[in-house]
Structure formats: C-alpha cells, structure tokens
Scaffold this active site. Structure first.
Site, PDB file in Angstrom:
ATOM      1  CG  ASP A  15      -5.972   1.699   6.440  1.00 24.03           C
ATOM      2  OD1 ASP A  15      -5.752   0.495   5.967  1.00 24.03           O
ATOM      3  OD2 ASP A  15      -6.235   1.612   7.631  1.00 24.03           O
TER       4      ASP A  15
ATOM      5  CG  ASP B  55      -3.194   7.220   6.266  1.00 19.79           C
ATOM      6  OD1 ASP B  55      -3.257   7.122   7.355  1.00 19.79           O
ATOM      7  OD2 ASP B  55      -3.880   7.350   5.182  1.00 19.79           O
TER       8      ASP B  55
END
Length: 191
Positions: free
Chosen positions: A12, A10
């Site tokens: 952020d 992922d």
C-alpha cells in the site's frame, strides 16, 4: 556489491494507491508504472515479492480472506508475484513479522532461496527501510505524501517514483552508505 536476486515491495502506497484497511479488490489501483516496473524485473530474471503490514485484520476491520482477495487482484493487475508475506498483527502485538521488524523480509528471502543481502526492499515509509536494514537487505524509499521528511533524509536511497526505483535496481544499486537511525520515527505507521 552482490547481485540482486529479488525485489520485495511494500504493497500500500508503493505498488498500489493506499486505501486504508482495504478489503475490497474493486478499490485496488496500481500506482503509475507499476506493471511495467515489475515486468522489467521479471524480464531480467529477478524474483518479485510483496511484504505488507495488514493490521486491519487484528483490528477487525477486514478478514484474512479479504486481504488475500486484494492480493489476488494485485496479482491479476501486475502479474503474479513469486511470494507474498503478510503481517496480520496490530502494532502492539510484539510479533517478529511486522515492519520495521525483519521477519517478513527474512521469510520471503528464504522462500525465494535468496540471501537477504541479495534482496532489495522498495517501500514508501521508514518502517520499510528499517525492516530491510535489520534483515541485511538493501532498500529504496519512494516517498509519498505520508512519508516524513526525516524518513526521506535517513533513507540510503531515494527515488521519486516506482519506475525510477526499479531502474536504479536494474542499473546496479550500490551498497548503502548509511542506514536508518535506530528508533526512526517511522516505526509503527502504515496499516
């Protein structure tokens, strides 16, 4: 246990500090140990990719070009990733790519020539873990202040930081003993 051929991160809150709807490459700050963790995977021949929800595009808060500029800055800071998958849709658009749906993970695995079962997803919320589960990949949750306790409790593997998560992958992350519950409260959060 199958060998890990790829790790999909992922973006952020996992690789870089979360700046909501960030379209400014100058605001990108990697989390502690990110460069070394990604380099350790590459040194072992494990492919790397990023799968990221970016609903700010659909919301009109940034453009696809802005998001690509942020991604290029991350490549500059952490070394180039083998694949980037980005979902530009809003939570209610019904797309197949937005996490917790598995679309981005399946596409990234395909582009890397890897079976999803040979991939590990590392993320900071339950939607990342749920998407991995739906794709047939393994997953490691690295909790942050936005991670709900129920997400941590439901995750098959939890690490206190990105460095520890990658070390677990390199040490032979076992097959998950349990999967996130259907209807996890994580669904839909994160850009």
């Amino acid at each position: 246990m199958s060998p890990v051929r790829a790790v999909l991160f992922d973006r952020d809150g996992t690789l870089v500090h979360d700046v909501p709807y960030n379209g400014d490459p100058g605001r990108v700050r990697p989390v502690d140990g990110a460069r070394e963790a990604v380099a350790a995977l590459r040194a072992r021949g494990i492919r790397t990719g990023v799968v990221t929800n970016q609903s700010g595009i659909a919301r009109g808060l940034l453009t696809a070009a802005d998001a690509r500029a942020v991604n290029r800055r991350i490549d500059d800071l952490l070394g180039p990733f083998d694949v980037w998958e980005l979902c530009p849709h809003a939570p209610d658009d019904g797309c197949a790519c937005r996490k917790p749906r598995p679309g981005m993970i399946l596409r990234a695995a395909g582009r890397l020539g890897a079976d999803p079962a040979d991939c590990v997803v590392i993320g900071d919320i339950g939607a990342d873990i749920e998407a991995a589960h739906r794709a047939g990949a393994r997953a490691v949750l690295v909790p942050t202040p936005v991670t709900r306790p129920t997400e941590t409790a439901a995750a098959p593997h939890v690490a206190p930081d990105l460095t520890t998560a990658v070390r677990a992958v390199l040490d032979g992350l076992p097959e998950p003993g349990r999967s996130p519950a259907a209807g996890s409260p994580a669904l839909g959060r994160h850009a």
